[in-house]
Design an enzyme around this catalytic site. Structure first.
Site, short mmCIF file in Angstrom:
data_model
loop_
_atom_site.label_atom_id
_atom_site.label_comp_id
_atom_site.label_asym_id
_atom_site.label_seq_id
_atom_site.Cartn_x
_atom_site.Cartn_y
_atom_site.Cartn_z
N SER A 84 9.14 -98.10 45.24
CA SER A 84 10.51 -98.57 45.48
C SER A 84 10.96 -99.61 44.48
O SER A 84 12.06 -100.15 44.59
CB SER A 84 10.62 -99.19 46.88
OG SER A 84 10.29 -98.26 47.85
N THR A 187 11.26 -102.38 48.60
CA THR A 187 12.01 -103.31 47.77
C THR A 187 11.49 -104.72 47.92
O THR A 187 11.25 -105.17 49.04
CB THR A 187 13.49 -103.29 48.22
OG1 THR A 187 14.03 -102.05 47.85
CG2 THR A 187 14.29 -104.42 47.61
N THR A 205 14.52 -103.53 42.87
CA THR A 205 14.36 -102.26 43.59
C THR A 205 14.75 -101.07 42.72
O THR A 205 15.54 -101.21 41.78
CB THR A 205 15.25 -102.25 44.85
OG1 THR A 205 14.97 -101.07 45.61
CG2 THR A 205 16.73 -102.28 44.51
N ARG A 215 24.64 -94.60 41.90
CA ARG A 215 24.73 -95.44 43.11
C ARG A 215 24.08 -96.81 42.85
O ARG A 215 23.01 -96.92 42.29
CB ARG A 215 24.03 -94.73 44.26
CG ARG A 215 24.06 -95.49 45.60
CD ARG A 215 22.78 -96.28 45.83
NE ARG A 215 22.70 -96.81 47.19
CZ ARG A 215 21.74 -97.65 47.57
NH1 ARG A 215 20.82 -98.03 46.73
NH2 ARG A 215 21.71 -98.10 48.82
N VAL A 216 24.76 -97.84 43.27
CA VAL A 216 24.21 -99.19 43.23
C VAL A 216 24.09 -99.67 44.66
O VAL A 216 25.00 -99.47 45.47
CB VAL A 216 25.14 -100.13 42.40
CG1 VAL A 216 24.70 -101.57 42.53
CG2 VAL A 216 25.16 -99.71 40.94
N ASP A 218 22.61 -102.79 47.57
CA ASP A 218 22.92 -104.19 47.90
C ASP A 218 22.17 -105.18 47.02
O ASP A 218 22.62 -106.31 46.82
CB ASP A 218 22.55 -104.47 49.36
CG ASP A 218 21.07 -104.21 49.62
OD1 ASP A 218 20.57 -103.14 49.21
OD2 ASP A 218 20.39 -105.08 50.21
N THR A 238 16.35 -106.01 52.77
CA THR A 238 15.79 -104.73 52.36
C THR A 238 16.25 -103.66 53.35
O THR A 238 16.67 -103.97 54.45
CB THR A 238 14.24 -104.79 52.31
OG1 THR A 238 13.74 -103.53 51.88
CG2 THR A 238 13.65 -105.12 53.67
N GLY A 239 16.19 -102.42 52.90
CA GLY A 239 16.62 -101.33 53.77
C GLY A 239 17.86 -100.67 53.22
O GLY A 239 18.14 -100.76 52.02
N GLY A 241 21.00 -100.29 51.91
CA GLY A 241 21.87 -101.29 51.32
C GLY A 241 23.34 -101.19 51.68
O GLY A 241 24.05 -102.19 51.70
C1 SD4 Z 1 18.97 -100.33 48.44
N1 SD4 Z 1 18.21 -102.15 49.76
O1 SD4 Z 1 19.08 -99.94 47.29
C2 SD4 Z 1 17.79 -101.22 48.77
C3 SD4 Z 1 16.66 -100.31 49.18
C4 SD4 Z 1 15.52 -100.99 49.84
O2 SD4 Z 1 13.33 -100.93 50.45
O3 SD4 Z 1 15.55 -102.11 50.25
N2 SD4 Z 1 14.41 -100.32 49.96
O4 SD4 Z 1 19.75 -100.01 49.33
#
Ligand code: SD4
Length: 326
Positions: A84, A187, A205, A215-216, A218, A238-239, A241
């Site tokens: 990631s 991330t 990340t 795509r961008v 968060d 994280t997660g 975004g």
């Molecule tokens: C995103 N927040 O690009 C990031 C992905 C992420 O663990 O946190 N993955 O949306």
């Protein structure tokens, strides 16, 4: 998300390395206790413990929190097994690895890069954007050009293993259906306090696997994936975004600390805010980690399975976050 992920494989190594297994128990995660000694490095996902340890080494050596977190995050970026972040990150739906990163210091200076290709350490590019330009954010080809002009070298970031994973996904999803893959959240968002009591934060990340090209997420958006206010504290996310961006999540966590909430309470508040808009959406996961100027820390996620790493003078450990939806 199951807790059989490689975070926990690494946790096993940690435990066998001398840490007590019960340090991972949920009853030990509330993080309201002040940390002994003021130096602290804390990061999203247990698998990033080598990064908090590297950052802490820097803090111990008297380096500032910005340099410490950069060194820590580079460990994750260089690690091909972290799919990631950086080298070995899973690509977008076209098979191209694109990276996002941001950094912020105790003076409120910030730098970030979005959708950068071919550069292994975007956290260092983000730091240079902050130090050498009048801007906060560079994206795509412009970010890469800036990196190359400043001495970074172009590298192929798609490892053989990540390419194979992408090809398998491609076969199962011939129409390029975008679906969040819960197995691929690693991330790194890292917060550190140095011996001048200065706080910095950073995130790096490869974003969501199989995202649309361009795509961008968060992570490079200041206030969404990361925010630091040296008077009160800092937060990283994280997660998925998109949900973090819509609620300007990290800024929200820091503002709640300004209002008097503990890091733990502030993370919980921000996750509840997301839950309002994301009810019944079990395909997503979001986790926050926060610290305040007293060295208190907290973490909270939407669903089970989020872990985080902490290194202080006293200990280096992986903890399991509490979560909202049982
Ligand atoms: C995103 N927040 O690009 C990031 C992905 C992420 O663990 O946190 N993955 O949306």
């Amino acid at each position: 998300m199951k807790i059989t992920r490689r975070d926990f494989v690494k946790t096993g190594a940690l435990v066998s390395g001398g840490l007590m297994a019960n340090q991972l128990s949920p009853s030990n995660i509330f993080g309201r206790q002040p940390v002994d000694g003021k130096l602290i490095a804390v990061a999203t996902w247990g698998g990033t413990i080598k990064s908090t340890e590297k950052a802490f080494e820097y803090l111990k050596a008297g380096k500032n929190s910005l340099d410490a977190l950069e060194a820590g995050i580079r460990v994750a970026e260089d690690d091909p097994t972290n799919t990631s972040v950086g080298y070995g990150g899973l690509p977008d739906e076209d098979g191209i690895v694109t990276l996002d990163a941001s950094i912020m210091d105790w003076n409120g200076n910030a730098g970030s890069v979005g959708c950068i290709e071919g550069i292994k350490n975007p956290i260092s590019v983000a730091k240079l954007v902050m130090h050498r330009t009048k801007h906060v954010m560079l994206v795509g080809g412009g970010a890469k050009k800036f990196a190359l002009e400043n001495g970074f070298k172009e590298e192929n970031l798609l490892t053989e293993s990540s390419r194979k994973t992408w090809e398998e996904w491609r076969k199962k999803n011939p129409h390029g259906v975008y679906r969040v893959d819960e197995k691929n959240h690693d991330t790194i968002g890292l917060l550190a306090i140095d011996n001048s009591n200065n706080l910095s934060g950073g995130v790096s990340t490869s974003g969501m696997a199989w995202k649309l090209h361009g795509r961008v997420g968060d992570s490079p958006i200041i206030g969404a994936g990361m925010f630091v206010d040296n008077e009160f504290g800092g937060a990283v996310a994280t997660g998925n975004g998109e949900f973090v961006m819509r609620t300007v999540g990290s800024f929200l966590v820091v503002e709640k600390m300004r209002d008097g909430l503990s890091p733990q309470e502030a993370c919980e508040y921000a996750i509840k805010r997301i839950y309002k808009t994301a009810k019944n959406n079990r395909d997503i996961q979001i986790g926050y980690v926060a610290i305040n100027k007293k060295g208190e820390y907290g973490a909270f996620s939407l669903y089970d399975g989020f872990t985080y790493a902490l290194t202080t003078e006293k200990e280096s450990k992986v903890m399991k976050s509490e979560f909202l939806v049982k």
